[in-house]
Design a protein around this motif. Structure first.
Motif: not given
Length: 300
Positions: A95-113
């Motif tokens: 679950g991801l809270c709505a009050t995190l910057p989209d760019a941060w979520i994108e950066e974090a998910l790039r590492t998650a493969a």
């Protein structure tokens, strides 16, 4: 005999919270799903939900069934995976809270493969995600810290007023609440500090004009950048096109954490993907905090 599809309808209502969302999730019409739930209740001889106009809640019988239904569904999935040609990936529900910057979520998910792991993401407010965690809908959430849960703290940050770069207050070290009396504001409806912010201004007799109300932080940022209004934001939203200026006397902070469901803690903590997401968000939070302290040393 209880058919599998009836249990899937039942679990969809538990996870989605309403019959309409559950029907959409199951790709059936709401009447079809309602008939299925009624059939299940008839087979069991017990009502499973307490229905209201907005949400449904489990009865005691429904809560008991939910535990067994999840195990049964997990068994079905395990059987299907056992005969498949490729090994099953470990499913991690985050679950991801709505009050995190989209760019941060994108950066974090790039590492998650990660080979052997598959992510399922659920978005929502902090309260909604905590409820999903309690219901077993997700294994972990990234949200403001709930100290009652097993967790890994990622970063801590203050809040500040956001102004367009050409705003007269943009170069200030801090701004007083009274100076904002004539400033239009944007209400971030999903902000975890919304009630505290309202009390802060009301206690000082400040009732500014609300130029916009939104559930979207990207839209709120756009309004501020355009010069329409100001708003209170956590420091993670620092942006070259914005000035984040501390609000004098408003000392609220938040700690963003990776929180785990107690029942699935070991499984979630063993996820390489979650660990990488946490690591990257912690790095981003540390960098943003350092930059905020450099820009506003008196607010540290």
């Amino acid at each position: 005999m209880i058919d599998r599809y009836l249990l899937r309808y039942f679990l969809a209502v538990v996870d989605q919270g309403t019959f309409s969302r559950a029907a959409s999730h199951c790709r059936v019409t709401q009447p079809t799903l309602s008939v299925g739930i009624a059939k299940l209740e008839t087979l069991l001889g017990q009502p499973l939900f307490e229905r209201s106009s907005r949400r449904v809640a489990l009865t005691a019988a429904g809560a008991r069934l939910a535990e067994h239904a999840r195990r049964i569904e997990a068994g079905f999935l395990a059987a299907e995976q056992a005969v498949s040609d490729s090994p099953a990936a470990k499913l991690i529900r985050l679950g991801l809270c709505a009050t995190l910057p989209d760019a941060w979520i994108e950066e974090a998910l790039r590492t998650a493969a990660v080979a052997g792991e598959r992510l399922e993401l659920v978005e929502g407010r902090a309260g909604e995600l905590r409820a999903a965690l309690d219901r077993g809908r997700v294994d972990a959430i990234v949200a403001p810290l709930d100290a009652a849960l097993p967790h890994r703290a990622l970063f801590d940050e203050p809040y500040a007023m956001a102004f367009a770069r050409d705003h007269p207050f943009a170069a200030r070290v801090s701004v007083e609440a009274e100076e904002l009396a004539a400033e239009p504001m944007v209400v971030r409806r999903h902000c975890e500090m919304l009630a505290e912010t309202s009390r802060f201004f009301t206690a000082r007799g400040i009732r500014p004009f609300m130029a916009a109300r939104t559930h979207s932080d990207s839209r709120a940022l756009a309004y501020v950048r355009a010069g329409l209004a100001t708003t209170l934001l956590p420091a993670c939203y620092a942006d070259p096109a914005l000035a984040l200026v501390p609000l004098a006397g408003f000392d609220q902070r938040r700690t963003v954490a990776l929180c785990f469901a107690p029942d699935s803690r070991a499984r979630a903590e063993g996820s390489v993907a979650l660990a990488r997401i946490g690591d990257r968000l912690a790095e981003l939070g540390a960098a943003a905090g350092a930059m905020f302290t450099i820009n506003y040393p008196t607010s540290a």
